[in-house]
Design a protein around this motif. Structure first.
Motif, mmCIF file in Angstrom:
data_model
loop_
_atom_site.group_PDB
_atom_site.id
_atom_site.type_symbol
_atom_site.label_atom_id
_atom_site.label_comp_id
_atom_site.label_asym_id
_atom_site.label_seq_id
_atom_site.Cartn_x
_atom_site.Cartn_y
_atom_site.Cartn_z
ATOM 1 N N THR A 48 0.806 -1.268 -0.090
ATOM 2 C CA THR A 48 0.038 0.010 0.160
ATOM 3 C C THR A 48 0.936 1.270 -0.162
ATOM 4 O O THR A 48 2.132 1.257 0.389
ATOM 5 C CB THR A 48 -0.853 0.075 1.419
ATOM 6 N N GLN A 50 0.577 3.666 1.901
ATOM 7 C CA GLN A 50 0.959 4.055 3.412
ATOM 8 C C GLN A 50 2.101 3.082 3.675
ATOM 9 O O GLN A 50 2.991 3.763 4.368
ATOM 10 C CB GLN A 50 -0.248 3.881 4.347
ATOM 11 N N ALA A 51 1.994 1.778 3.600
ATOM 12 C CA ALA A 51 3.168 1.070 3.996
ATOM 13 C C ALA A 51 4.482 1.696 3.215
ATOM 14 O O ALA A 51 5.545 1.465 3.975
ATOM 15 C CB ALA A 51 3.067 -0.376 3.598
ATOM 16 N N THR A 53 5.232 4.514 2.362
ATOM 17 C CA THR A 53 5.611 5.761 2.853
ATOM 18 C C THR A 53 6.392 5.326 4.466
ATOM 19 O O THR A 53 7.406 5.686 4.702
ATOM 20 C CB THR A 53 4.535 6.494 3.455
ATOM 21 N N GLU A 54 5.691 4.521 5.021
ATOM 22 C CA GLU A 54 6.451 4.249 6.347
ATOM 23 C C GLU A 54 7.408 3.341 6.311
ATOM 24 O O GLU A 54 8.429 3.840 7.007
ATOM 25 C CB GLU A 54 5.181 3.389 7.301
ATOM 26 N N GLN A 55 7.800 2.709 5.534
ATOM 27 C CA GLN A 55 9.117 1.784 5.273
ATOM 28 C C GLN A 55 10.132 2.680 4.603
ATOM 29 O O GLN A 55 11.165 2.672 5.363
ATOM 30 C CB GLN A 55 8.916 0.565 4.365
ATOM 31 N N VAL A 57 10.278 6.014 5.306
ATOM 32 C CA VAL A 57 10.716 6.797 6.292
ATOM 33 C C VAL A 57 11.576 6.182 7.370
ATOM 34 O O VAL A 57 12.657 6.673 7.788
ATOM 35 C CB VAL A 57 9.386 7.453 7.013
ATOM 36 N N ASN A 58 11.240 5.030 7.573
ATOM 37 C CA ASN A 58 12.017 4.205 8.567
ATOM 38 C C ASN A 58 13.351 3.709 7.844
ATOM 39 O O ASN A 58 14.308 3.901 8.311
ATOM 40 C CB ASN A 58 11.386 2.708 8.773
ATOM 41 N N GLN A 61 15.511 6.927 8.150
ATOM 42 C CA GLN A 61 15.796 7.123 9.841
ATOM 43 C C GLN A 61 16.901 5.999 10.314
ATOM 44 O O GLN A 61 17.820 6.394 10.894
ATOM 45 C CB GLN A 61 14.507 7.198 10.615
ATOM 46 N N LYS A 89 3.431 14.602 -0.317
ATOM 47 C CA LYS A 89 4.469 13.757 0.486
ATOM 48 C C LYS A 89 5.524 13.777 -0.557
ATOM 49 O O LYS A 89 5.765 12.824 -1.097
ATOM 50 C CB LYS A 89 4.179 12.215 1.081
ATOM 51 N N THR A 92 8.443 10.974 -0.303
ATOM 52 C CA THR A 92 7.821 9.859 -0.702
ATOM 53 C C THR A 92 7.449 9.798 -2.361
ATOM 54 O O THR A 92 7.688 8.593 -3.142
ATOM 55 C CB THR A 92 6.515 9.349 0.167
#
Length: 170
Positions: A48, A50-51, A53-55, A57-58, A61, A89, A92
């Motif tokens: 997705t 959203q996933a 984006t989260e992956q 960003v992680n 970091q 975003k 992303t």
């Protein structure tokens, strides 16, 4: 079926859009299952937005951006659901753009889903929208009454056939 049987050649990219609940995600999963049936060794990435984006960003970091990129760019078929999530975003969107380009350049199949057509994806760069529109754009619409009736009839016949096979004599 063409997407699964001729990945990267037929309808690439395939952009599917429509209102929530009309089966876009089910269609993406069907494409993935058919591709797996046609070529069991194929590498399929379903994610997705959203996933993604989260992956992403992680990975930024934790300093694992190269690992993240490899994980997305190894796919023979890359399926991204709910792409509208990356609206506004910028970083992303940039990463999606580059991943899209790499995969398309090496002839990999790309399937994107959203709740609206590419032109209406506000907050997403024009160059990315242009990439989305460069293949086949499909609107999944609410079926009319005749189509709904035909679907229900086919399902009823299918259920009857299954029940007859399981419970002969019914």
């Amino acid at each position: 079926i063409q997407v699964a049987e001729n990945p990267g050649k037929a309808y690439n990219p395939l952009f599917i859009y429509g209102l929530p609940g009309l089966g876009k995600t089910h269609l993406m999963h069907a494409i993935a299952h058919e591709m797996q049936r046609v070529d069991p060794a194929s590498t399929i990435t379903y994610i997705t937005a959203q996933a993604f984006t989260e992956q992403f960003v992680n990975a930024l970091q934790t300093g694992k951006i190269d690992q993240f990129r490899r994980s997305q760019r190894k796919a023979e078929i890359w399926l991204v659901d709910d792409i509208q999530f990356i609206s506004s975003k910028d970083r992303t969107g940039e990463e999606v753009f580059h991943t899209f380009n790499v995969l398309q350049e090496i002839g990999r199949q790309i399937v994107i889903c959203a709740d609206r057509p590419p032109r209406e994806l506000y907050g997403i760069e024009e160059r990315l929208k242009s990439r989305f529109e460069s293949g086949l754009v499909v609107d999944i619409a609410v079926p009319d009454t005749e189509t709904k009736s035909a679907i229900l009839l086919m399902k009823a016949q299918h259920e009857k056939a299954i029940n007859s096979a399981i419970f002969p004599g019914l």
